[in-house]
Scaffold this motif. Structure first.
Motif, PDB file in Angstrom:
ATOM      1  N   PRO A 104       0.807  -1.304  -0.101  1.00  0.00           N
ATOM      2  CA  PRO A 104       0.128  -0.062  -0.034  1.00  0.00           C
ATOM      3  C   PRO A 104       0.973   1.289  -0.123  1.00  0.00           C
ATOM      4  O   PRO A 104       0.300   2.373  -0.068  1.00  0.00           O
ATOM      5  N   ILE A 105       2.123   1.347   0.163  1.00  0.00           N
ATOM      6  CA  ILE A 105       3.022   2.287   0.298  1.00  0.00           C
ATOM      7  C   ILE A 105       2.842   2.906  -1.040  1.00  0.00           C
ATOM      8  O   ILE A 105       3.329   2.504  -2.070  1.00  0.00           O
ATOM      9  N   GLU A 106       2.982   4.353  -0.894  1.00  0.00           N
ATOM     10  CA  GLU A 106       2.796   5.439  -2.114  1.00  0.00           C
ATOM     11  C   GLU A 106       3.874   6.575  -1.878  1.00  0.00           C
ATOM     12  O   GLU A 106       4.080   6.982  -2.760  1.00  0.00           O
ATOM     13  N   ALA A 107       4.259   6.775  -0.632  1.00  0.00           N
ATOM     14  CA  ALA A 107       5.009   7.975  -0.592  1.00  0.00           C
ATOM     15  C   ALA A 107       6.002   7.507   0.729  1.00  0.00           C
ATOM     16  O   ALA A 107       5.656   6.750   1.564  1.00  0.00           O
ATOM     17  N   LEU A 108       7.108   8.228   0.623  1.00  0.00           N
ATOM     18  CA  LEU A 108       8.139   7.569   1.650  1.00  0.00           C
ATOM     19  C   LEU A 108       8.760   9.214   1.959  1.00  0.00           C
ATOM     20  O   LEU A 108       8.939  10.195   1.069  1.00  0.00           O
ATOM     21  N   ILE A 109       9.058   9.213   3.188  1.00  0.00           N
ATOM     22  CA  ILE A 109       9.857  10.422   3.774  1.00  0.00           C
ATOM     23  C   ILE A 109      11.368   9.841   4.647  1.00  0.00           C
ATOM     24  O   ILE A 109      11.282   8.899   5.176  1.00  0.00           O
ATOM     25  N   TYR A 110      12.448  10.560   4.479  1.00  0.00           N
ATOM     26  CA  TYR A 110      13.801  10.120   5.201  1.00  0.00           C
ATOM     27  C   TYR A 110      14.549  11.305   5.258  1.00  0.00           C
ATOM     28  O   TYR A 110      14.455  12.333   4.581  1.00  0.00           O
ATOM     29  N   GLN A 111      15.541  11.061   5.880  1.00  0.00           N
ATOM     30  CA  GLN A 111      16.725  12.230   6.110  1.00  0.00           C
ATOM     31  C   GLN A 111      17.898  11.344   5.556  1.00  0.00           C
ATOM     32  O   GLN A 111      18.186  10.178   5.746  1.00  0.00           O
ATOM     33  N   LYS A 112      18.757  12.097   4.875  1.00  0.00           N
ATOM     34  CA  LYS A 112      20.126  11.769   4.268  1.00  0.00           C
ATOM     35  C   LYS A 112      20.999  12.741   4.699  1.00  0.00           C
ATOM     36  O   LYS A 112      20.832  13.757   4.793  1.00  0.00           O
ATOM     37  N   GLN A 113      22.228  11.908   5.141  1.00  0.00           N
ATOM     38  CA  GLN A 113      23.271  12.662   5.639  1.00  0.00           C
ATOM     39  C   GLN A 113      24.427  12.234   5.273  1.00  0.00           C
ATOM     40  O   GLN A 113      24.781  10.984   5.078  1.00  0.00           O
ATOM     41  N   ILE A 114      25.676  12.966   5.099  1.00  0.00           N
ATOM     42  CA  ILE A 114      26.907  12.277   4.694  1.00  0.00           C
ATOM     43  C   ILE A 114      27.848  12.488   5.696  1.00  0.00           C
ATOM     44  O   ILE A 114      28.225  13.413   6.435  1.00  0.00           O
ATOM     45  N   ALA A 115      28.918  11.283   5.974  1.00  0.00           N
ATOM     46  CA  ALA A 115      29.526  11.183   6.967  1.00  0.00           C
ATOM     47  C   ALA A 115      31.179  11.215   6.039  1.00  0.00           C
ATOM     48  O   ALA A 115      31.083  10.297   5.192  1.00  0.00           O
ATOM     49  N   ILE A 116      32.082  12.043   6.362  1.00  0.00           N
ATOM     50  CA  ILE A 116      33.337  12.261   5.831  1.00  0.00           C
ATOM     51  C   ILE A 116      34.376  11.172   6.629  1.00  0.00           C
ATOM     52  O   ILE A 116      34.528  11.457   7.895  1.00  0.00           O
ATOM     53  N   VAL A 117      34.783  10.308   5.894  1.00  0.00           N
ATOM     54  CA  VAL A 117      35.474   9.210   6.476  1.00  0.00           C
ATOM     55  C   VAL A 117      36.981   9.618   6.137  1.00  0.00           C
ATOM     56  O   VAL A 117      37.586   9.413   5.133  1.00  0.00           O
ATOM     57  N   ASN A 118      37.842   9.811   7.250  1.00  0.00           N
ATOM     58  CA  ASN A 118      39.280  10.043   7.295  1.00  0.00           C
ATOM     59  C   ASN A 118      40.026   8.742   7.449  1.00  0.00           C
ATOM     60  O   ASN A 118      39.545   7.740   8.290  1.00  0.00           O
ATOM     61  N   ALA A 119      41.240   8.530   6.795  1.00  0.00           N
ATOM     62  CA  ALA A 119      41.997   7.400   6.806  1.00  0.00           C
ATOM     63  C   ALA A 119      42.434   7.104   7.922  1.00  0.00           C
ATOM     64  O   ALA A 119      42.607   5.791   8.379  1.00  0.00           O
ATOM     65  N   TYR A 120      42.989   7.927   8.886  1.00  0.00           N
ATOM     66  CA  TYR A 120      43.715   7.786   9.846  1.00  0.00           C
ATOM     67  C   TYR A 120      43.086   8.190  11.516  1.00  0.00           C
ATOM     68  O   TYR A 120      43.019   7.792  12.365  1.00  0.00           O
ATOM     69  N   GLY A 121      41.932   8.929  11.195  1.00  0.00           N
ATOM     70  CA  GLY A 121      41.004   9.782  12.247  1.00  0.00           C
ATOM     71  C   GLY A 121      39.861   9.172  12.187  1.00  0.00           C
ATOM     72  O   GLY A 121      39.285   8.394  11.831  1.00  0.00           O
ATOM     73  N   SER A 122      39.149  10.291  13.199  1.00  0.00           N
ATOM     74  CA  SER A 122      37.735  10.078  13.212  1.00  0.00           C
ATOM     75  C   SER A 122      37.045  10.326  11.796  1.00  0.00           C
ATOM     76  O   SER A 122      37.430  10.983  10.898  1.00  0.00           O
ATOM     77  N   LYS A 123      35.593  10.025  11.914  1.00  0.00           N
ATOM     78  CA  LYS A 123      34.618  10.316  10.722  1.00  0.00           C
ATOM     79  C   LYS A 123      33.957  11.497  11.265  1.00  0.00           C
ATOM     80  O   LYS A 123      33.686  11.703  12.404  1.00  0.00           O
ATOM     81  N   HIS A 124      33.355  12.540  10.413  1.00  0.00           N
ATOM     82  CA  HIS A 124      32.580  13.499  10.849  1.00  0.00           C
ATOM     83  C   HIS A 124      31.795  13.727   9.919  1.00  0.00           C
ATOM     84  O   HIS A 124      31.678  13.556   8.897  1.00  0.00           O
ATOM     85  N   LEU A 125      30.328  14.233  10.679  1.00  0.00           N
ATOM     86  CA  LEU A 125      28.960  14.239   9.769  1.00  0.00           C
ATOM     87  C   LEU A 125      29.209  15.720   8.774  1.00  0.00           C
ATOM     88  O   LEU A 125      29.463  16.680   9.770  1.00  0.00           O
ATOM     89  N   SER A 126      28.663  15.527   7.867  1.00  0.00           N
ATOM     90  CA  SER A 126      28.621  17.036   7.149  1.00  0.00           C
ATOM     91  C   SER A 126      27.628  17.971   7.709  1.00  0.00           C
ATOM     92  O   SER A 126      26.437  17.453   8.169  1.00  0.00           O
ATOM     93  N   GLY A 127      27.616  19.230   7.913  1.00  0.00           N
ATOM     94  CA  GLY A 127      26.589  20.097   8.305  1.00  0.00           C
ATOM     95  C   GLY A 127      25.614  20.153   7.527  1.00  0.00           C
ATOM     96  O   GLY A 127      24.551  20.662   7.802  1.00  0.00           O
TER      97      GLY A 127
END
Length: 527
Positions: A104-127
Motif C-alpha cells: 500500500p505504500i505510495e510515498a516515503l519520507i527520510y533523512q539523508k546525511q553524509i559522513a566524511i571518512v578520514n583514513a587515520y582519524g575520526s569520521k565527521h558528519l557533514s553540516g
C-alpha cells in the motif's frame, strides 16, 4: 557559515551510485513475486511511521522481499525462530508479511546525511543534510545546514518530461528548468524491487543482542531494537559495504548505511551515506510537492549566485595545467603509510595509525614538553560504524614546571590526526595555481606545487600552500604555508625531514609521567 559547507555540498553532488541490477536476475525474481502476490488475500491498509530514502529505502525493503525468494542466501542461520527472533526462522515465514506491508505504500519520507571518512582519524558528519519526500511521480528535497533551511528542490513529472524547481534561501533566488524526455521514474514500490539483487550478496547478519567485538555496532536506533544485514561487494573503485537495519518488532527498515571507498577525485577521504528517520505513507498532502516561490526572490540559479559572490569576495581563480592523474599517483604511496616521523617547526612528530606524539624543543634544542595522543578505537576498518564519537586521550607532560595533565576529546572537538591534515592539503593539488620548478631539498630531487588556500573554505586571499614531492617516490618532502598577518606575510614550515614507514616502537606512544610531576587540570590548576 562553516568553512567546509561548499566543499561538502559539491562532494554530495558528485556521489554516483550503480543501482542497475542484472535484468535477467531481476526478471526471475519478479516472476516469483508475482506468483506469490497472486495468492494473497486483501488486508486492511495500515500506515507506519518508520522511513526510508528513495534509492536506498527502496533496496532496503527489497532486501526483505529477496529473503523470501532467495531461499539459498548463504548468511542466513539454520534453525527455527526462538524467543521472537523471527530473523532466525525460515524467510518464507515472515517475508510475506513484509510484502503486504509494502504494497500500500505510495510515498516515503527520510533523512539523508553524509559522513566524511578520514583514513587515520575520526569520521565527521557533514553540516549539510537533507529531508527527502518521494512519491510515485514527484519528489522534494529540503537541504539544511545544521538547523537552517538553505534550499528546496522539487522534481515533478510532466508527461514524458521532468520539471525541476529550486528555491535558494541562502541566495534569495529561484530557478526552474524542463528536462525533455527525462520523466520521473521513482515509483517507491517498483524501485524497491529493483534492488533485490543487492541482498543476494549479503554476507553477514547483525544480531540484536550480541555485541560485535570487532565493530561494537549498537543494536538500537531511534529507540528501536534492530537487526541488520551487511552486503559487501566490489566495484571498479574498490570495496563497498551496505548495511540495512530493520525494526525487530515491525520488520520494517530503520537505518541504511552505504560505505564507499575513496573516489578518484577525492582519494584523501571516503564517505558513508546514512539514511534514517524513515516514514512510510499511503499518501502525502498534495501541497507537499507544490513549489512555493517566496516574494522578492530573483530568477537566477544558486550556482550563478554562489560564483558571483566568490568572485566578489576572492577575485578570479587561477589554475595550473596539473597533469591528469598526478593526485592519484601521489596518494598511491600515501595509502601504504603506516608510520611517519617529521619535523613541524621546532617539534618532532611521530605518527602511527592509532596514536601520535609531539616532542617540543626550545630555540636552544632543549626538550620542554611532550604530547601524546591515543585514539581509543578498536575497529579500523573503513566501513566501521562509529562516525564521530569515539574518544581520543591527550596526555601532556611539561618539563619546565614539572606538571602533567590528561584531556579526553570527543566528536568534533577531537584534534585531527596529523596524517589526515597532510592528506587534506594534498587533496587540493589538482587545484594548484602554478607548478614550481624542480629543485633539490634535503638532497632529494623534488617537484613542487603552489595552491591558493582561498579555493576552499573561507580562507583569505594571500594564504597559500607550497608542497614539494620526491620525483621518484611521489611522497612529500616539504610542506609550507604562507598567510597574511598584521599587514605582512608570515611563512611557516608544517612538515620537513619526513621519514616514511620508519620502525617505531609501540612504547614511543605510551605516555610516561616522570616521578614527582604534579597532576593539573585543563585550566592549569591542581584538582
Amino acid at each position: 557559515m562553516d568553512d567546509n559547507k561548499k566543499e561538502f555540498e559539491n562532494f554530495v553532488r558528485e556521489i554516483k551510485f550503480d543501482d542497475n541490477p542484472d535484468p535477467s536476475h531481476r526478471e526471475k525474481l519478479e516472476q516469483e513475486l508475482l506468483r506469490t502476490l497472486a495468492k494473497q488475500t486483501p488486508r486492511q491498509i495500515r500506515t507506519w511511521r518508520t522511513v526510508i530514502e528513495n534509492r536506498v529505502a527502496k533496496f532496503a525493503a527489497a532486501a526483505v522481499i529477496a529473503v523470501m525468494v532467495l531461499v539459498g542466501v548463504t548468511f542466513w542461520p539454520d534453525g527455527e525462530s526462538e524467543n521472537g527472533k523471527w530473523w532466525l526462522g525460515p524467510p518464507a515465514a515472515w517475508g510475506q508479511e513484509i510484502i503486504e506491508a509494502l504494497e500500500p505504500i505510495e510515498a516515503l519520507i527520510y533523512q539523508k546525511q553524509i559522513a566524511i571518512v578520514n583514513a587515520y582519524g575520526s569520521k565527521h558528519l557533514s553540516g549539510t543534510w537533507y529531508r527527502c519526500y518521494e512519491a510515485k511521480d514527484r519528489s522534494r528535497k529540503d537541504q539544511h545546514f545544521h538547523d537552517r533551511l538553505t534550499e528546496i528542490e522539487w522534481n515533478i513529472s510532466d508527461g514524458e518530461d521532468l520539471l525541476k524547481y529550486i528555491v535558494s534561501f541562502e541566495f534569495r533566488c529561484h530557478t526552474s528548468e524542463r528536462n525533455e524526455g527525462g520523466g520521473y521514474e521513482r515509483d517507491p514500490v517498483e524501485r524497491l524491487r529493483s534492488y533485490v539483487e543487492l541482498l543476494s550478496k549479503a554476507d553477514r547478519l547483525l544480531d540484536t543482542e550480541t555485541i560485535d567485538t570487532e565493530t561494537l555496532d549498537p543494536r538500537t536506533f531511534e529507540g528501536r531494537e534492530c537487526v541488520g544485514f551487511e552486503i559487501t561487494y566490489r566495484k571498479r573503485r574498490g570495496k563497498h559495504v551496505d548495511r540495512i537495519w530493520f525494526d525487530a518488532e515491525t520488520k520494517l527498515p530503520v537505518r541504511i548505511e552505504m560505505h564507499s571507498p575513496p573516489s578518484a577525485k577525492h582519494p584523501e577521504r571516503a564517505t558513508t551515506v546514512i539514511h534514517d528517520q524513515f516514514e512510510y505513507y499511503v499518501e502525502l498532502p498534495v501541497d507537499t510537492f507544490t513549489p512555493q516561490i517566496p516574494e522578492g526572490f530573483i530568477n537566477a540559479h544558486p550556482s550563478q549566485m554562489r560564483a558571483a559572490r566568490e568572485r566578489e569576495e576572492k577575485g578570479e581563480m587561477v589554475y595550473a595545467d596539473v597533469p591528469a592523474g598526478l593526485k592519484n599517483e601521489i596518494f598511491a604511496p600515501l595509502n601504504e603509510v603506516e608510520t611517519v616521523s617529521y619535523k613541524h617547526g621546532h617539534a618532532d612528530v611521530y605518527v602511527s595509525r592509532y596514536a601520535w606524539r609531539k616532542d617540543y624543543y626550545s630555540a636552544d634544542d632543549r626538550l620542554y614538553k611532550i604530547e601524546w595522543y591515543v585514539i581509543e578505537k578498536e575497529d579500523w576498518d573503513e566501513t566501521s560504524f562509529d562516525v564521530s564519537n569515539f574518544p581520543l586521550t591527550q596526555t601532556t607532560v611539561n618539563f619546565e614546571n614539572k606538571t602533567y595533565k590528561t584531556v579526553n576529546h570527543y566528536g568534533s572537538s577531537r584534534p585531527r590526526h596529523p596524517m589526515d591534515k597532510i592528506r587534506r592539503v594534498i587533496g587540493y593539488v589538482d587545484l594548484a595555481d602554478r607548478i614550481l620548478e624542480n629543485t633539490a631539498i634535503e638532497g632529494i630531487e623534488c617537484f613542487g606545487l603552489e595552491i591558493s588556500a582561498k579555493k576552499y573554505g573561507t580562507n583569505p586571499d594571500g594564504m597559500l600552500h607550497r608542497l614539494w614531492f620526491d620525483v621518484e617516490t611521489k611522497l612529500p618532502v616539504r610542506m609550507e604555508v604562507e598567510y597574511p598577518q598584521d599587514g605582512r606575510v608570515t611563512k611557516a614550515i608544517t612538515g620537513r625531514q619526513f621519514k616514511w614507514n620508519p620502525e617505531l616502537d609501540d612504547e614511543i606512544f605510551v605516555p610516561k609521567i616522570p616521578e614527582g610531576f604534579k597532576l593539573i587540570d585543563s585550566n592549569g590548576e591542581q584538582p
